[in-house]
Design a protein around this motif. Structure first.
Motif, mmCIF file in Angstrom:
data_model
loop_
_atom_site.group_PDB
_atom_site.id
_atom_site.type_symbol
_atom_site.label_atom_id
_atom_site.label_comp_id
_atom_site.label_asym_id
_atom_site.label_seq_id
_atom_site.Cartn_x
_atom_site.Cartn_y
_atom_site.Cartn_z
ATOM 1 N N LEU A 122 0.847 -1.191 0.000
ATOM 2 C CA LEU A 122 0.000 0.000 0.000
ATOM 3 C C LEU A 122 0.885 1.245 0.000
ATOM 4 O O LEU A 122 2.085 1.150 0.292
ATOM 5 C CB LEU A 122 -0.898 0.004 1.241
ATOM 6 C CG LEU A 122 -1.930 -1.118 1.325
ATOM 7 C CD1 LEU A 122 -2.544 -1.174 2.717
ATOM 8 C CD2 LEU A 122 -2.994 -0.957 0.261
ATOM 9 N N PRO A 123 0.321 2.405 -0.302
ATOM 10 C CA PRO A 123 1.120 3.640 -0.249
ATOM 11 C C PRO A 123 1.823 3.792 1.108
ATOM 12 O O PRO A 123 1.295 3.390 2.143
ATOM 13 C CB PRO A 123 0.090 4.740 -0.473
ATOM 14 C CG PRO A 123 -0.952 4.080 -1.314
ATOM 15 C CD PRO A 123 -1.048 2.669 -0.764
ATOM 16 N N ARG A 124 3.023 4.371 1.067
ATOM 17 C CA ARG A 124 3.876 4.609 2.227
ATOM 18 C C ARG A 124 4.380 3.305 2.880
ATOM 19 O O ARG A 124 4.696 3.265 4.060
ATOM 20 C CB ARG A 124 3.174 5.514 3.245
ATOM 21 C CG ARG A 124 2.881 6.905 2.682
ATOM 22 C CD ARG A 124 2.286 7.862 3.682
ATOM 23 N NE ARG A 124 1.040 7.472 4.280
ATOM 24 C CZ ARG A 124 -0.165 7.602 3.724
ATOM 25 N NH1 ARG A 124 -0.286 8.119 2.534
ATOM 26 N NH2 ARG A 124 -1.256 7.239 4.369
ATOM 27 N N HIS A 125 4.461 2.244 2.094
ATOM 28 C CA HIS A 125 4.990 0.971 2.579
ATOM 29 C C HIS A 125 6.468 1.140 2.901
ATOM 30 O O HIS A 125 7.171 1.919 2.264
ATOM 31 C CB HIS A 125 4.803 -0.100 1.497
ATOM 32 C CG HIS A 125 5.006 -1.498 1.981
ATOM 33 N ND1 HIS A 125 6.252 -2.029 2.253
ATOM 34 C CD2 HIS A 125 4.120 -2.485 2.228
ATOM 35 C CE1 HIS A 125 6.116 -3.271 2.651
ATOM 36 N NE2 HIS A 125 4.830 -3.582 2.646
ATOM 37 N N ALA A 126 6.944 0.413 3.869
ATOM 38 C CA ALA A 126 8.372 0.442 4.220
ATOM 39 C C ALA A 126 9.213 -0.074 3.057
ATOM 40 O O ALA A 126 8.734 -0.871 2.243
ATOM 41 C CB ALA A 126 8.612 -0.433 5.452
ATOM 42 N N ALA A 127 10.445 0.360 3.002
ATOM 43 C CA ALA A 127 11.366 -0.104 1.964
ATOM 44 C C ALA A 127 11.481 -1.629 2.051
ATOM 45 O O ALA A 127 11.497 -2.209 3.139
ATOM 46 C CB ALA A 127 12.726 0.540 2.139
ATOM 47 N N LEU A 128 11.548 -2.247 0.880
ATOM 48 C CA LEU A 128 11.529 -3.709 0.824
ATOM 49 C C LEU A 128 12.177 -4.176 -0.467
ATOM 50 O O LEU A 128 12.011 -3.550 -1.520
ATOM 51 C CB LEU A 128 10.070 -4.190 0.856
ATOM 52 C CG LEU A 128 9.774 -5.649 0.562
ATOM 53 C CD1 LEU A 128 10.197 -6.521 1.746
ATOM 54 C CD2 LEU A 128 8.292 -5.843 0.292
ATOM 55 N N ASN A 149 10.227 4.568 -1.408
ATOM 56 C CA ASN A 149 9.633 5.905 -1.569
ATOM 57 C C ASN A 149 8.376 5.920 -2.444
ATOM 58 O O ASN A 149 8.271 6.687 -3.389
ATOM 59 C CB ASN A 149 10.663 6.889 -2.149
ATOM 60 C CG ASN A 149 11.842 7.055 -1.230
ATOM 61 O OD1 ASN A 149 11.714 6.992 -0.009
ATOM 62 N ND2 ASN A 149 13.011 7.240 -1.803
ATOM 63 N N ASN A 150 7.418 5.061 -2.137
ATOM 64 C CA ASN A 150 6.143 4.983 -2.867
ATOM 65 C C ASN A 150 6.307 4.522 -4.315
ATOM 66 O O ASN A 150 5.410 4.716 -5.127
ATOM 67 C CB ASN A 150 5.375 6.301 -2.827
ATOM 68 C CG ASN A 150 4.268 6.269 -1.799
ATOM 69 O OD1 ASN A 150 4.119 5.301 -1.047
ATOM 70 N ND2 ASN A 150 3.490 7.315 -1.759
ATOM 71 N N ASN A 151 7.440 3.937 -4.634
ATOM 72 C CA ASN A 151 7.672 3.361 -5.960
ATOM 73 C C ASN A 151 7.820 1.856 -5.808
ATOM 74 O O ASN A 151 8.595 1.383 -4.968
ATOM 75 C CB ASN A 151 8.947 3.922 -6.598
ATOM 76 C CG ASN A 151 8.785 5.360 -6.988
ATOM 77 O OD1 ASN A 151 7.950 5.691 -7.823
ATOM 78 N ND2 ASN A 151 9.560 6.232 -6.368
ATOM 79 N N VAL A 152 7.088 1.111 -6.641
ATOM 80 C CA VAL A 152 7.195 -0.345 -6.656
ATOM 81 C C VAL A 152 7.777 -0.726 -8.016
ATOM 82 O O VAL A 152 7.203 -0.389 -9.052
ATOM 83 C CB VAL A 152 5.821 -1.023 -6.461
ATOM 84 C CG1 VAL A 152 5.957 -2.534 -6.540
ATOM 85 C CG2 VAL A 152 5.196 -0.601 -5.140
ATOM 86 N N THR A 153 8.903 -1.414 -7.993
ATOM 87 C CA THR A 153 9.531 -1.872 -9.224
ATOM 88 C C THR A 153 9.550 -3.387 -9.207
ATOM 89 O O THR A 153 10.042 -3.992 -8.250
ATOM 90 C CB THR A 153 10.976 -1.341 -9.349
ATOM 91 O OG1 THR A 153 10.948 0.088 -9.231
ATOM 92 C CG2 THR A 153 11.598 -1.740 -10.667
#
Length: 150
Positions: free
Chosen positions: A38-44, A75-79
């Motif tokens: 979800l938005p503002r998810h911890a870095a992973l 930072n709110n980016n999912v790659t």
């Protein structure tokens, strides 16, 4: 660019980009189980296993099959860097069923542990592709409309 209430999602393979846009949520098949981003998810940073990658935006979704790869959240980016991937509606069910049948047949004749492991992986991918296609067809939610590229 992602707002504070959405994520920016990019799904790519070595051959093509499958998705590049906003999302309210990403559901992915992680190595340790299903992930909900979800938005503002911890870095992973995690491995992906074969399964359905589902991108949701408002009342629409984009179901994809991924055969494995990596998922990064920062930072709110999912790659998503997928080994191979395809949109659920692109899955040729007859071809996937034939691949499943072939892998099952060859699995019974495997001569070594290495061959057995490779065939087990092929069987898992074929079964998962069929399941992703069927789930997407049953849900039949509206697809996310991507802006046309010039």
């Amino acid at each position: 660019m992602a707002s504070r209430n959405t994520l920016h999602v990019e799904v790519v393979t070595a051959e093509r980009e499958l998705y590049n846009g906003e999302a309210d949520m990403v559901s992915a098949p992680g190595a340790e189980g299903r992930l909900g981003i979800l938005p503002r998810h911890a870095a992973l940073l995690t491995f992906l296993t074969p399964g359905e990658l589902r991108i949701t935006l408002r009342d629409a979704e984009e179901p994809l099959f991924v055969s494995g790869g990596f998922l990064e959240v920062l930072n709110n980016n999912v790659t998503v860097l997928a080994d191979t991937a395809e949109h659920a509606e692109e899955i040729d069910q007859a071809r996937a069923e034939e691949a499943r049948r072939r892998a099952q047949e060859r699995l019974t004749q495997a001569q070594s542990d290495v061959e057995r492991a490779e065939l087990q992986g092929a069987l898992e991918r074929a079964v998962t592709r069929l399941r992703v296609s069927e789930l997407a067809r049953r849900r039949s939610r509206r697809r996310i409309e991507m802006p046309t590229q010039q």
